[in-house]
Design an enzyme around this catalytic site. Structure first.
Site, PDB file in Angstrom:
ATOM      1  CE  LYS A  11      -4.017  -2.194   2.215  1.00 31.25           C
ATOM      2  NZ  LYS A  11      -5.061  -2.041   3.276  1.00 31.25           N
ATOM      3  CE1 TYR A  51      -9.347  -2.830   0.210  1.00 34.21           C
ATOM      4  CE2 TYR A  51      -8.413  -1.054  -1.093  1.00 34.21           C
ATOM      5  CZ  TYR A  51      -8.247  -2.135  -0.244  1.00 34.21           C
ATOM      6  OH  TYR A  51      -6.989  -2.516   0.159  1.00 34.21           O
ATOM      7  CG  ASN A 114      -3.782  -2.198   6.739  1.00 40.25           C
ATOM      8  OD1 ASN A 114      -3.643  -1.845   5.580  1.00 40.25           O
ATOM      9  ND2 ASN A 114      -4.819  -2.898   7.163  1.00 40.25           N
ATOM     10  CG  HIS A 117      -5.377  -6.217  -0.467  1.00 35.64           C
ATOM     11  ND1 HIS A 117      -6.604  -6.116   0.130  1.00 35.64           N
ATOM     12  CD2 HIS A 117      -5.493  -7.181  -1.425  1.00 35.64           C
ATOM     13  CE1 HIS A 117      -7.434  -6.984  -0.454  1.00 35.64           C
ATOM     14  NE2 HIS A 117      -6.785  -7.631  -1.398  1.00 35.64           N
ATOM     15  CD  GLU A 128      -8.859  -8.997  -3.810  1.00 33.14           C
ATOM     16  OE1 GLU A 128      -7.682  -9.312  -3.499  1.00 33.14           O
ATOM     17  OE2 GLU A 128      -9.764  -8.820  -2.972  1.00 33.14           O
TER      18      GLU A 128
HETATM   19  N1  UDP Z   1      -9.794  -0.265   7.162  1.00 29.49           N
HETATM   20  C1  UDP Z   1      -9.865   0.937   7.835  1.00 29.49           C
HETATM   21  N2  UDP Z   1     -10.531   0.988   9.029  1.00 29.49           N
HETATM   22  C2  UDP Z   1     -11.139  -0.106   9.578  1.00 29.49           C
HETATM   23  C3  UDP Z   1     -11.065  -1.325   8.882  1.00 29.49           C
HETATM   24  C4  UDP Z   1     -10.382  -1.381   7.682  1.00 29.49           C
HETATM   25  O1  UDP Z   1      -9.347   1.946   7.366  1.00 29.49           O
HETATM   26  O2  UDP Z   1     -11.732   0.006  10.665  1.00 29.49           O
HETATM   27  C5  UDP Z   1      -9.072  -0.338   5.879  1.00 29.49           C
HETATM   28  C6  UDP Z   1      -7.709  -1.026   6.016  1.00 29.49           C
HETATM   29  O3  UDP Z   1      -6.796  -0.408   5.119  1.00 29.49           O
HETATM   30  C7  UDP Z   1      -8.047  -2.444   5.605  1.00 29.49           C
HETATM   31  C8  UDP Z   1      -9.051  -2.190   4.469  1.00 29.49           C
HETATM   32  O4  UDP Z   1      -9.834  -1.096   4.942  1.00 29.49           O
HETATM   33  O5  UDP Z   1      -6.904  -3.146   5.176  1.00 29.49           O
HETATM   34  C9  UDP Z   1      -9.959  -3.339   4.129  1.00 29.49           C
HETATM   35  O6  UDP Z   1     -10.604  -3.779   5.320  1.00 29.49           O
HETATM   36  P1  UDP Z   1     -10.746  -5.325   5.653  1.00 29.49           P
HETATM   37  O7  UDP Z   1     -11.688  -5.442   6.799  1.00 29.49           O
HETATM   38  O8  UDP Z   1     -11.060  -6.070   4.392  1.00 29.49           O
HETATM   39  O9  UDP Z   1      -9.289  -5.708   6.208  1.00 29.49           O
HETATM   40  P2  UDP Z   1      -8.133  -6.608   5.554  1.00 29.49           P
HETATM   41  O10 UDP Z   1      -8.785  -7.702   4.773  1.00 29.49           O
HETATM   42  O11 UDP Z   1      -7.295  -5.691   4.701  1.00 29.49           O
HETATM   43  O12 UDP Z   1      -7.349  -7.142   6.735  1.00 29.49           O
HETATM   44 MG    MG Z   2     -10.211  -7.596   3.283  1.00 26.03          MG
END
Ligand code: UDP
Ligand code: MG
Length: 141
Positions: A11, A51, A114, A117, A128
């Site tokens: 990212k 997303y 974070n 992805h 994807e």
């Molecule tokens: N995200 C965020 N706030 C939250 C949860 C998720 O900004 O409370 C963002 C974060 O960058 C995350 C992405 O949205 O990686 C997608 O969320 P997901 O729940 O799918 O998490 P992941 O699969 O990436 O662990």
């Molecule tokens: Mg996810």
């Protein structure tokens, strides 16, 4: 093929911080093979489409702005049990909860920024991968 490929992005936060090499090193050391890779900057439209599943979530707008704020590195990875093993390698979404040694524990700044992805199912990985790469951009070697 089912079950042995996953999709990741390094990212914008991790790219800006100079962590591309270190993250790819961790990925290789964990036994994943890179079979497609490109650096690109997502438009807000493309980040929003990627997303789309999170469209109703409160963090969606912020997520789209962040993911289009600078270049990302999109990567297709191959390994037995790729999706599940890669999710283990990256750790929990919130780096404060990510297991020690995981990529997010090491490189993520916050729950939003974070570092990486990781696709969460074989079905989403396939979707994807097709979103980012043509067949000709994916290799077997
Ligand atoms: N995200 C965020 N706030 C939250 C949860 C998720 O900004 O409370 C963002 C974060 O960058 C995350 C992405 O949205 O990686 C997608 O969320 P997901 O729940 O799918 O998490 P992941 O699969 O990436 O662990
Ligand atoms: Mg996810």
């Amino acid at each position: 093929m089912a079950g042995n490929r996953t999709f990741t992005m390094i990212k914008p936060d991790a790219v800006r911080a100079g962590h591309i090499g270190a993250i790819l090193e961790k990925i290789n050391a964990a036994g994943f093979k890179i079979v497609a890779m490109k650096m690109e900057q997502l438009s807000p439209q493309k980040a929003g489409d990627f997303y789309a599943v999170h469209r109703e979530r409160p963090f969606y707008q912020e997520l789209v702005e962040f993911m289009s704020s600078g270049p990302i590195v999109a990567v297709v990875l191959e390994k037995d049990n790729a999706v599940e093993d890669f999710r283990k390698l990256i750790g929990a979404t919130n780096p404060a909860e990510a297991a020690p040694g995981t990529i997010r524990a090491l490189f993520a700044k916050s729950i939003g920024e974070n570092a990486v992805h990781g696709a969460d199912s074989d079905e989403n990985a396939a979707r994807e991968i097709a979103f980012h790469f043509s067949q000709l951009e994916q290799f077997s070697y």
